[in-house]
Design an enzyme around this catalytic site. Structure first.
Site, mmCIF file in Angstrom:
data_model
loop_
_atom_site.group_PDB
_atom_site.id
_atom_site.type_symbol
_atom_site.label_atom_id
_atom_site.label_comp_id
_atom_site.label_asym_id
_atom_site.label_seq_id
_atom_site.Cartn_x
_atom_site.Cartn_y
_atom_site.Cartn_z
ATOM 1 N N ASP A 26 0.933 -1.171 -0.042
ATOM 2 C CA ASP A 26 0.066 0.048 -0.227
ATOM 3 C C ASP A 26 0.731 1.193 -0.066
ATOM 4 O O ASP A 26 1.705 1.120 0.748
ATOM 5 C CB ASP A 26 -0.813 0.041 1.329
ATOM 6 C CG ASP A 26 -2.084 -0.972 1.230
ATOM 7 O OD1 ASP A 26 -2.149 -1.817 0.139
ATOM 8 O OD2 ASP A 26 -2.745 -0.814 2.247
ATOM 9 N N LYS B 197 -7.590 1.146 -5.236
ATOM 10 C CA LYS B 197 -8.747 0.615 -4.650
ATOM 11 C C LYS B 197 -9.980 1.715 -5.220
ATOM 12 O O LYS B 197 -10.017 2.667 -4.983
ATOM 13 C CB LYS B 197 -8.699 0.887 -2.979
ATOM 14 C CG LYS B 197 -7.705 -0.320 -2.429
ATOM 15 C CD LYS B 197 -7.792 -0.203 -0.954
ATOM 16 C CE LYS B 197 -6.737 -1.057 -0.447
ATOM 17 N NZ LYS B 197 -6.826 -2.524 -0.250
ATOM 18 N N GLY C 97 -5.162 -2.562 8.830
ATOM 19 C CA GLY C 97 -4.919 -1.601 9.790
ATOM 20 C C GLY C 97 -4.622 -1.623 11.183
ATOM 21 O O GLY C 97 -4.460 -0.914 11.927
ATOM 22 N N ARG D 234 -7.257 -19.843 6.971
ATOM 23 C CA ARG D 234 -7.656 -21.045 7.277
ATOM 24 C C ARG D 234 -9.241 -21.594 6.993
ATOM 25 O O ARG D 234 -9.480 -22.762 6.430
ATOM 26 C CB ARG D 234 -7.427 -21.391 8.749
ATOM 27 C CG ARG D 234 -6.023 -21.527 9.195
ATOM 28 C CD ARG D 234 -5.994 -22.070 10.585
ATOM 29 N NE ARG D 234 -4.454 -22.153 11.021
ATOM 30 C CZ ARG D 234 -3.744 -23.042 10.938
ATOM 31 N NH1 ARG D 234 -4.106 -24.273 10.155
ATOM 32 N NH2 ARG D 234 -2.459 -23.108 11.536
ATOM 33 N N GLY E 197 -3.114 -7.033 8.259
ATOM 34 C CA GLY E 197 -2.793 -7.339 9.390
ATOM 35 C C GLY E 197 -1.184 -7.884 9.293
ATOM 36 O O GLY E 197 -0.757 -8.162 10.573
ATOM 37 N N GLY F 61 -0.219 -3.451 4.093
ATOM 38 C CA GLY F 61 -0.786 -2.357 4.068
ATOM 39 C C GLY F 61 0.013 -1.298 4.916
ATOM 40 O O GLY F 61 1.018 -0.737 4.510
ATOM 41 N N SER F 62 -0.546 -1.076 6.110
ATOM 42 C CA SER F 62 0.022 0.074 7.053
ATOM 43 C C SER F 62 1.518 -0.693 7.744
ATOM 44 O O SER F 62 2.112 0.026 8.267
ATOM 45 C CB SER F 62 -1.006 0.152 8.335
ATOM 46 O OG SER F 62 -2.142 0.109 7.785
#
Lengths: 210, 301
Positions: free
Chosen positions: B31, B88, B160, B172, B221, B242-243
């Site tokens: 990101d 996005k 995030g 899973r 995550g 991402g973050s």
């Protein structure tokens, strides 16, 4: 004694081909080679090159693959093996990494194929396309070409052999033990181009043994 | 050599769309919110960047409506890097998707990280020339998105947060769903399709092949090289970060470490080297404390 006698022809029938597996569609090449009865090894370290009879550079992002190959010492080790005549086949990003010259780029590469390529030369993803093409090298039936953010070969040294073209531009080329395609035969069911590479490996091995 | 005319060329086919997803396997998509971050990502070895107006951690912190990036930022990112540029759009916002296609982005992420524009329908993705990636939490959701035309699936995780638990749970759940289908008899598959809320033909295909018909990446995550390698060992074919990169202490180093970890995901000795002295990761929020609207993954259906 019997064992030694049978060992040579058996080993010549079974090839071990490495597929550079840092990033990209390496799994598709591996499946294709397994379909042809070839053994494969994922290459991520210089030691993975030991004992290989050929190497495939997959499609993917050439900057990413080139950077990781250099970072982990694979570029240098592979160049050394190429100097001994190890056959190498690159598709799309793999071809870019084989090229001596990449227009407007200083990215890491092997530089084993005397061609000049332009990256993403048909345009961005919406310009990606598939088409059919034929080549006397592969018989009457047309081959499928899947071109994804594909490069174009802009200039080619005269000693490079042109195996297939699209709109008079080379898309499949060979120079000694190096084979390069601007498209992705590994995304089709047609095994002819991989078979051609395996035959190259076979011939080169036979020559080296004799 | 035979020549074949332009008219025989077919652009933007299912094979070229899924083909690009194939090319993105085994790598990291990062990101980025501007050209400067895109260059850092590309130099670290990211195989693609995802343009968005704020990283998920900031969307979480600042609240408000999160939308598609400004086209100016997307253009600047496209000019700054040679790798594929994704962007996005909001769930169901097919006009944002049309704009992103007009901007020639390489992939569109119809993403739960942005505020949904439609609470009932996702974008009909088949008729777009640009390929789409969509998030999922389980097999049914994945197959509904593929049925709408998505050429790549990513498990959602909880964007995030820097907490990998939801990413693990969704992956899973997805692979468990595939294994369950493989164990069913042919006559049981229609009922399975009904229960999954998934297209029957896709259920048949997955039961026969044991995998999704498009590549399956992981998102939401991932904050450390070990997180990225965990997702790869669990069966993800690539990782979105991402973050986790740009909210950490040293983005350039961490970006490179995550790329290296995905390339060497089965090599613990290398992973130890890669994880060494990276500085502080993003602070993170435990997903266990998130309720209701704070959970982005429940957006989309």
């Amino acid at each position: 004694m019997m064992q030694q006698g049978t060992d040579v022809p058996t080993s010549l029938r079974t090839h071990l081909i490495g597929v550079v597996s840092f990033q990209g569609d390496f799994q598709r090449h591996i499946s294709m080679l397994h379909g042809l009865g070839v053994e494969t090894r994922e290459v991520r370290n210089p030691t993975d090159l030991v004992g290989l009879h050929g190497v495939v550079l997959p499609g993917g992002e050439s900057t990413t693959i080139g950077m990781l190959m250099e970072r982990y010492g694979v570029t240098e080790a592979l160049k050394a093996r190429a100097a001994e005549g190890l056959p190498i086949f690159g598709t799309c990003a793999g071809l870019i990494l084989l090229a001596e010259d990449i227009l407007n780029s200083t990215q890491p590469r092997l530089g084993l194929l005397p061609v000049s390529v332009e990256r993403n030369a048909y345009g961005r993803q919406v310009e990606s396309f598939e088409t059919r093409f034929s080549s006397p090298v592969f018989g009457e039936t047309a081959l499928e070409g899947v071109f994804i953010r594909a490069p174009r070969i802009r200039t080619c040294s005269p000693e490079v052999e042109l195996l297939a073209a699209l709109d008079q531009e080379p898309i499949l080329v060979r120079h000694g033990a190096i084979l390069g395609a601007t498209f992705h035969p590994e995304l089709t069911q047609d095994t002819r181009i991989h078979r051609y590479f395996v035959d190259m490996v076979q011939t080169i091995r036979a020559k080296q043994l004799s | 050599m035979t020549d074949i005319s332009w008219s025989e060329r077919q652009k933007s086919t299912w094979r070229t769309k899924v083909g690009l997803a194939e090319m993105l396997k085994g790598g990291v998509i990062m990101d980025v919110v501007n050209a400067e971050q895109a260059v850092i990502a590309a130099e670290a070895g990211a195989q693609a960047v995802m343009a968005l107006e704020r990283v998920p951690a900031d969307i979480r912190a600042q609240g408000g409506v999160a939308r598609m990036s400004d086209p100016k930022l997307i253009k600047e990112i496209q000019e700054a890097v040679s790798i594929p540029v994704m962007a996005k759009c909001r769930i169901g916002h097919f006009v944002e998707a049309q704009i992103l296609e007009a901007l020639n982005v390489d992939f569109i992420d119809e993403s739960e990280v942005l505020t949904p524009a439609d609470d009932r329908y996702h974008v009909e993705k088949e008729s777009f020339r640009v390929p789409f990636v969509c998030g999922c939490r389980d097999l049914g959701e994945a197959l509904r998105r593929i049925g709408e035309g998505a050429a790549m699936i990513r498990t959602k995780g909880e964007a995030g947060t820097g907490d990998v638990v939801e990413a693990v749970r969704h992956l899973r759940e997805l692979s468990g769903g595939i294994r369950r289908l493989q164990g069913l008899r042919r006559e049981e598959l229609m009922t399975a399709a009904k229960e999954l809320g998934a297209p029957y033909e896709l259920v048949l295909e997955v039961a026969a092949t044991g995998k999704l018909p498009v590549p399956n990446f992981s998102a939401g995550g991932v904050a450390t090289p070990a997180d990225a390698a965990l997702m790869m060992q669990l069966g993800a074919e690539a990782v979105f970060v991402g973050s986790g990169v740009f909210k950490s202490d040293n983005p350039a180093r961490r970006a490179r470490a995550v790329v290296d970890a995905v390339a060497h995901y089965r090599d613990p000795a290398k992973l130890a080297e890669i994880s060494y002295d990276l500085g502080e990761p993003m602070v993170g929020i435990s997903t266990a404390g998130l309720v209701g609207e704070d959970r982005l993954a429940v957006r989309g259906w």
